[in-house]
Design an enzyme around this catalytic site. Structure first.
Site, PDB file in Angstrom:
ATOM      1  N   GLU A 277      29.018 -58.560 -11.936  1.00 11.35           N
ATOM      2  CA  GLU A 277      29.952 -57.929 -12.589  1.00 11.35           C
ATOM      3  C   GLU A 277      29.293 -56.737 -13.403  1.00 11.35           C
ATOM      4  OE1 GLU A 277      31.224 -61.601 -11.211  1.00 11.35           O
ATOM      5  OE2 GLU A 277      29.546 -61.343 -12.731  1.00 11.35           O
TER       6      GLU A 277
ATOM      7  N   THR B   4      19.236 -70.050  -0.233  1.00 10.10           N
ATOM      8  CA  THR B   4      19.656 -69.120   0.880  1.00 10.10           C
ATOM      9  C   THR B   4      19.172 -67.698   0.482  1.00 10.10           C
ATOM     10  OG1 THR B   4      21.775 -68.609  -0.604  1.00 10.10           O
ATOM     11  CG2 THR B   4      21.761 -70.692   0.796  1.00 10.10           C
TER      12      THR B   4
ATOM     13  N   HIS C  74      21.339 -65.323  -0.730  1.00 13.08           N
ATOM     14  CA  HIS C  74      22.067 -64.878  -1.668  1.00 13.08           C
ATOM     15  C   HIS C  74      21.605 -64.201  -2.570  1.00 13.08           C
ATOM     16  CE1 HIS C  74      25.850 -64.341  -3.846  1.00 13.08           C
ATOM     17  NE2 HIS C  74      25.294 -64.855  -4.788  1.00 13.08           N
TER      18      HIS C  74
ATOM     19  N   ASN D 124      18.137 -49.652 -14.461  1.00  8.99           N
ATOM     20  CA  ASN D 124      18.082 -51.068 -13.738  1.00  8.99           C
ATOM     21  C   ASN D 124      17.258 -52.222 -14.130  1.00  8.99           C
ATOM     22  OD1 ASN D 124      18.727 -53.180 -12.211  1.00  8.99           O
ATOM     23  ND2 ASN D 124      18.460 -52.261 -10.305  1.00  8.99           N
TER      24      ASN D 124
ATOM     25  N   ARG E 279       8.350 -62.044 -17.491  1.00 12.12           N
ATOM     26  CA  ARG E 279       8.831 -60.801 -17.474  1.00 12.12           C
ATOM     27  C   ARG E 279      10.007 -60.353 -18.704  1.00 12.12           C
ATOM     28  NH1 ARG E 279       6.608 -62.224 -13.222  1.00 12.12           N
ATOM     29  NH2 ARG E 279       5.213 -60.999 -12.164  1.00 12.12           N
TER      30      ARG E 279
END
Length: 158
Positions: free
Chosen positions: A60, A88, A90, A115, A129
């Site tokens: 989102e 997976t 994903h 980002n 991190r």
């Protein structure tokens, strides 16, 4: 992975506006990014206005970043999210989708989008991190935001 943070830019004395869009998912790690980013922004741009917008998850983030970028009020937008690898693929799909969207928004709108939506294999990597001080990506995102805001301000005659 680099263990060195980018050098700290000089303190900015002009008024700046920074927006942070942060995921609520994996909150412990995202909150670490946001906390470090806001602390660094306060140190580097004491006159800046910093607003934080929370969204459900990393997917989102781009829609809110796009809305903020379209308002043309932010000197830079920092996106903070944490995606942990599961069983997976994903996580890879999500990471690529978010990264592509954020870059497209930045280029199309002419607003820097930093980002800091990060993908990790495990929680140990996320801790190092997002929560630690040595290589905190929130601190790095704030430094990048201040630096690119300064470059664009110079290019735009401000």
């Amino acid at each position: 992975m680099t263990k060195e943070s980018p050098s700290r830019p000089a303190t900015v004395k002009t008024k700046r506006t920074f927006e942070i869009v942060a995921s609520r998912f994996n909150a412990q790690f995202v909150d670490g990014l946001v906390d470090h980013a806001t602390q660094e922004l306060s140190a580097l741009a004491p006159e800046a206005t910093v607003s934080i917008h929370r969204v459900p998850g990393s997917f989102e983030i781009p829609v809110v970043v796009r809305e903020l970028a379209s308002q043309n009020k932010a000197d830079a937008i920092i996106s903070c999210g944490v995606i942990l690898q599961g069983e997976t693929d994903h996580a890879q799909n999500l990471s690529r989708s978010v990264t592509d969207a954020l870059q497209r928004i930045a280029v199309e709108r002419g607003v820097p989008v930093i980002n800091a939506v990060l993908s990790f294999d495990n929680e140990d990597q996320a801790c190092a991190r997002c929560l630690e001080n040595e290589i905190n990506r929130g601190t790095e995102a704030a430094r990048a935001a201040v630096e690119i805001a300064n470059v664009l301000s110079e290019l735009r005659g401000g």
